[in-house]
Every structure is written in structure tokens, then in C-alpha cells.
Design an enzyme around this catalytic site. Structure first.
Site, PDB file in Angstrom:
ATOM      1  N   LYS A 234      45.450  20.756  42.656  1.00 53.70           N
ATOM      2  CA  LYS A 234      45.094  22.138  43.002  1.00 53.70           C
ATOM      3  C   LYS A 234      45.899  22.534  44.237  1.00 53.70           C
ATOM      4  O   LYS A 234      46.104  21.710  45.142  1.00 53.70           O
ATOM      5  CB  LYS A 234      43.588  22.171  43.291  1.00 53.70           C
ATOM      6  CG  LYS A 234      43.001  23.525  43.601  1.00 53.70           C
ATOM      7  CD  LYS A 234      41.473  23.391  43.689  1.00 53.70           C
ATOM      8  CE  LYS A 234      40.778  24.694  44.021  1.00 53.70           C
ATOM      9  NZ  LYS A 234      39.303  24.552  44.037  1.00 53.70           N
TER      10      LYS A 234
ATOM     11  N   SER B 214      36.756  27.742  41.284  1.00 55.02           N
ATOM     12  CA  SER B 214      38.079  28.162  41.686  1.00 55.02           C
ATOM     13  C   SER B 214      39.204  27.233  41.224  1.00 55.02           C
ATOM     14  O   SER B 214      40.370  27.617  41.307  1.00 55.02           O
ATOM     15  CB  SER B 214      38.112  28.268  43.211  1.00 55.02           C
ATOM     16  OG  SER B 214      37.931  26.999  43.798  1.00 55.02           O
TER      17      SER B 214
ATOM     18  N   SER C 273      33.366  24.516  42.051  1.00 60.61           N
ATOM     19  CA  SER C 273      34.729  24.822  41.616  1.00 60.61           C
ATOM     20  C   SER C 273      35.431  23.760  40.781  1.00 60.61           C
ATOM     21  O   SER C 273      36.498  24.016  40.246  1.00 60.61           O
ATOM     22  CB  SER C 273      35.594  25.139  42.822  1.00 60.61           C
ATOM     23  OG  SER C 273      35.322  26.440  43.227  1.00 60.61           O
TER      24      SER C 273
HETATM   25  N1  GLN Z   1      32.267  29.954  43.253  1.00 65.70           N
HETATM   26  C1  GLN Z   1      31.913  29.419  44.517  1.00 65.70           C
HETATM   27  C2  GLN Z   1      32.446  30.309  45.621  1.00 65.70           C
HETATM   28  O1  GLN Z   1      33.144  31.220  45.313  1.00 65.70           O
HETATM   29  C3  GLN Z   1      32.423  28.035  44.652  1.00 65.70           C
HETATM   30  C4  GLN Z   1      33.797  27.925  45.132  1.00 65.70           C
HETATM   31  C5  GLN Z   1      34.247  26.524  45.275  1.00 65.70           C
HETATM   32  O2  GLN Z   1      33.547  25.593  44.877  1.00 65.70           O
HETATM   33  N2  GLN Z   1      35.406  26.353  45.888  1.00 65.70           N
HETATM   34  O3  GLN Z   1      32.159  30.104  46.762  1.00 65.70           O
END
Ligand code: GLN
Length: 491
Positions: free
Chosen positions: A76, A151, A175
Site C-alpha cells: 500500500k 482504504s 481498511s
Molecule cells: N474507513 C475508516 C476511516 O476512514 C478506516 C480507515 C482505515 O482503516 N485506514 O477512518
């Protein structure tokens, strides 16, 4: 028994069925053909080929290869790679080339992994759909009109579409697990402290964890074992004595007790509830025992998560001011003007939104009402989990209450936040959790089942996931796709 991708490729390389260079070239070709997925921000073809040639050199000398050696993978793009641009999918870091490697990448380089590229994500890992990336939305390989989740959108899409054998993502509130669920593959968020965060560009430091996104449970176990270690250079890293995950694969789960938690809520589509019921029945048929559990504190997990994560993000992102780090505006009148313009131009809408929210809850006037309160509730959630794990070994829930939705379909940020309802509790409590495919909705989109366990119970979670995977072959689709496509790549 179905063999994972990593062992299969390892065998091919070891037996000389193909060279690592040929394998890598095949992946690079596939990445070119699948550009519409927008899974990668930066492709590292040259680097990958030189890494592959080094592995081939070793093969020619008939030296034995490690399991991950020569296996093409992706990171990532918030995981630092020395000499390779690391953008966090933000304009702010468009030209940032790290001068050091993240600890996990150091580890994988020791294993001679082949890096195909840096995969797309929501900007600074803030999002649940992959749509907030400055470099454009990623598409779901299962259905191109849908989001792949986020994400770690690009990592999940790349693994699901076989544009990488496996990938590493990061999980602050879901994410890794949520995109794995939307794309029909496996995602593991390890225990907080089990995998070093050194070199992971921070979103919310108290919640962030790096973990594997893979096509099979066996792959996830291999990768997780390779990246788990206590890093003296990460003060939150923990020295844990736990057996390797791979050693538990294939062991029976009879006697284990799993709890079905009501507070995770019901699915937004009936198929999710049906799939969870099916999943529970399958675990029972494998000898595990079901109990029903109440964890009332989970009802406040979502607001607690958004208060804590935004506050931490606002603080972490303070360093991007165009002076010390990040994009610098070209026209300005004064230093405050430079900082304001640089941040205004460099950050996207969602990131700004969270910095504002985070700054608000940290402000002197509101600190007690929001931030401190959220911290207290986080402790309650941690305690409730500990009580639950007296009654059972792990918890079962959906990973997400629905399946992948159309790109652009959810406009309001709160609608996106709602999709994290089942995933954020594990982060708040620092617990490990696994998402595994568990059927499809009536339109054919994957449904994910989440197993959450006590700290450092990864071996048990993967043991249960492995039994489940072998039994159901629920991710057969993914398995079939990748095998066919690999064989058809004119290697
Ligand atoms: N969807 C969650 C957020 O936007 C988790 C994001 C993540 O785990 N990086 O904060």
C-alpha cells in the site's frame, strides 16, 4: 486440500517450471492490461525485474529458496520504500521519495520479495471506498462499476485481480478487512503492536496496524508470520510469545467456542444475515460451539472511533506544512500564508474535513466533552471484550453490513463512516481480526465474515478461518480465477 498461491509459486520456481523473471514479466504484463482497475499508483517494473534476476541467480546455483523468495507482491502506498515514491494517495506527498524503508519492507526484502508497485488507497488511508485518492478511484475487479472498499483499495483490487500474489495494507478502522470483504479475499488486521509501524505513514497512530491481504488463508498465515516481530525502533511494538500461524493450519477447531454478538448490528441486506447464519452453522458442523454474547459498549464504537482517529490524524498531519514536509505552494506573501496555501492545495476534501473535526475535539473547550470521553469509552469497550473472551474463544460477525456499492453512490461522508461499524471495535481494543469470504449477495458480490479474537490469537483465528475456507471453498471463485489466469498468461 487447496494450496495457497505462495506455495504454488514457490514450487514452480523451485522446480524450474518458470524463471522468476518470466513470472514477474507476466505480472507486469497483466498490470498493463488491467490499468482500468487503477490498482497501482506507482509501478516498479525495473526494480521488480532486477529483484527477480537476483532470485534466478540463486536458483541457477540450485540453492533452496525461501517461501516468499521471488514471489511478486505489492505494498500500500503509505508504507515507506527507500528510493520509491510513497504518496499516501495525496497531492501533498506527490513527489515524496523516502530515504528509509518501513520495517515490514525491510523484512520482506530479506526474504527476497519482488515489489511490483505501490498500490492505491484512500488519501492518507482516510476512507472506506478507495474514492478519496488524489490519483483517482480504484475499481472492484469483481464488478468494475463498484468500489473495492478502502482504504487499502488498490492492494485488495490487485490481489483479487491477480495483479500481485499478495499485498500489505494498513488497518486503522477496517481498511484491510473491509476491502478484502468487498473483493472476496482474505484480510488480517493483527494485534496492535504485533507488526512494526515504523515507516508506515501515520493516520491514527494508536489504531494503525499493517497486515496481509491475500487470496487464501495459507498465504495470509505465511505473510503474517514473516512480518510479525518486536521492533525496538517502534515503541508500541510488543514482544509476544506466540506460535507461528502456519503451524496451526489444518488443526481441528472442535471444542472452540465462538460468540455471535448482537451489537454488531444486522446486515443492511438480508443476504449478509443469511451468510452469517450459514457461517455459524458451518463452524458448528466443524465442531465449534456457538454462544450468543452481548457487548453493549460496542454501540458507541463508531463515534468513539471517529473522534479518536480524527484527533490523532489532525495531530499527525500537522507536519505537512510545506516547510518541513509536503507540497509547497508557489505563491505566498508570508509564512502563515505559505502554510495555509500549501495545506489548502495539498490535502483533499476528506482529509481537511477530518483535520477540522480532529482539531475541534482537541480544542481546550471541547477536549473533555469529546476526546476525553471517547478515551473513557474506548476503555469500556476494551473491558467488555475482555469479559466476552472469558465466555468464548473468538467472535463472529459480518465484516461489513452490506456488500460493495457503486462508485459515486454514497455522497455523504457519514454514509461512508457507517460502513465501518463492524470493523472499528477491533482497532479500538487493539485486537486481531480476520475477514474471510462467506458467500455472495444475489447480484454476485462477495460477503465477508469477520472473526475477532483476544490479543495475539492470530494463530487460532487463522486456524478457524482455514477450516472454514477448506470446508466451504467460499473463495473458490477467487482461487479459480487466479489459477486459470496464471496458466493462461502465456508464461
Ligand atoms: N474507513 C475508516 C476511516 O476512514 C478506516 C480507515 C482505515 O482503516 N485506514 O477512518
Amino acid at each position: 486440500m487447496r494450496q495457497g498461491r505462495i506455495k504454488t509459486i514457490h514450487q514452480w520456481l523451485q522446480e524450474g517450471k518458470l524463471s522468476c523473471e518470466e513470472l514477474t514479466e507476466a505480472f507486469l504484463r497483466r498490470m498493463e492490461q488491467q490499468k482500468q482497475l487503477n490498482a497501482y499508483i506507482t509501478q516498479t517494473g525495473e526494480l521488480a525485474l532486477s529483484q527477480a534476476r537476483a532470485v534466478d541467480g540463486k536458483r541457477k546455483e540450485k540453492r533452496p529458496l525461501g517461501l516468499l523468495e521471488g514471489v511478486p507482491m505489492t505494498l500500500k502506498d503509505n508504507i515507506s520504500t527507500r528510493g520509491v515514491r510513497t504518496t499516501c494517495a495525496s497531492k501533498m506527498l506527490e513527489n515524496y521519495i523516502p530515504i528509509y524503508d518501513a520495517a515490514v519492507w525491510e523484512r520482506l526484502q530479506k526474504e527476497q520479495a519482488v515489489l511490483l508497485g505501490k498500490s492505491n488507497l484512500d488519501e492518507f488511508a482516510m476512507g472506506s471506498s478507495g474514492e478519496t485518492s488524489y490519483y483517482g478511484a480504484t475499481r472492484n475487479p469483481v464488478r468494475l462499476s463498484c468500489v473495492p472498499g478502502g482504504s487499502s483499495s488498490g492492494t485488495a483490487a490487485a490481489v483479487a485481480a491477480n495483479l500481485a500474489v499478495y499485498g500489505l495494507g494498513s488497518d486503522t478502522g477496517g481498511s484491510i478487512r473491509q476491502p478484502a470483504s468487498f473483493c472476496g479475499i482474505i484480510g488480517v488486521k493483527p494485534t496492535y503492536g504485533a507488526v512494526s509501524r515504523r515507516g508506515l505513514i501515520a493516520h491514527a497512530s494508536g489504531l494503525d496496524q499493517i497486515g496481509p491481504i491475500c487470496a487464501t488463508v495459507e498465504d495470509a498465515a505465511i505473510v503474517l508470520d514473516a512480518i510479525s516481530f518486536c521492533d525496538p525502533q517502534d515503541s508500541t511494538s510488543v514482544q509476544a510469545v506466540r506460535e507461528p500461524c502456519v503451524e496451526r493450519l489444518g488443526k481441528e477447531i472442535s471444542g472452540l467456542r465462538f460468540g455471535v454478538v448482537q451489537e454488531y448490528g444486522r446486515g443492511t441486506i438480508p443476504e449478509v444475515d443469511q451468510a452469517m447464519e450459514e457461517g455459524a452453522k458451518i463452524l458448528e458442523s466443524l465442531g465449534a460451539q456457538r454462544i450468543t454474547i452481548k457487548i453493549p459498549a460496542l454501540q458507541c464504537a463508531l463515534p468513539v472511533y471517529y473522534i479518536l482517529s480524527c484527533a490523532q490524524a489532525a495531530s499527525n498531519l500537522g507536519r505537512y506544512d510545506g516547510v518541513r514536509f509536503g507540497h509547497r505552494a508557489s505563491h505566498y506573501d508570508s509564512i502563515p500564508d505559505l502554510i495555509g496555501k500549501s495545506r489548502g492545495e495539498g490535502f483533499g476534501k476528506e482529509v481537511k474535513h477530518r483535520i477540522l473535526l480532529g482539531t475541534y475535539v482537541l480544542s481546550q473547550e471541547y477536549y473533555d466533552a469529546y476526546y476525553r470521553k471517547a478515551q473513557q469509552l474506548q476503555k469500556e469497550i476494551q473491558k467488555s471484550f475482555a469479559q466476552a473472551f472469558v465466555q468464548c474463544d473468538f467472535l463472529l460477525s459480518p465484516t461489513t453490513s452490506g456488500t460493495a456499492y457503486g462508485i459515486g453512490e454514497k455522497e455523504k461522508c457519514v454514509d461512508h463512516y457507517q460502513t465501518d461499524i463492524c470493523t472499528v471495535p477491533a482497532n479500538l481494543a487493539g485486537l486481531p481480526a480476520v475477514s474471510i469470504p462467506c458467500g455472495r449477495d444475489h447480484t454476485g458480490l462477495p460477503i465477508g465474515m469477520q472473526l475477532t479474537g483476544p490479543k495475539f490469537s492470530e494463530p487460532m483465528l487463522l486456524q478457524a478461518a482455514y477450516c472454514f475456507e477448506q470446508y466451504t471453498d467460499a473463495c473458490y471463485q477467487t482461487g479459480k480465477d487466479w489459477k486459470e489466469s496464471l496458466w493462461n498468461m502465456n508464461l
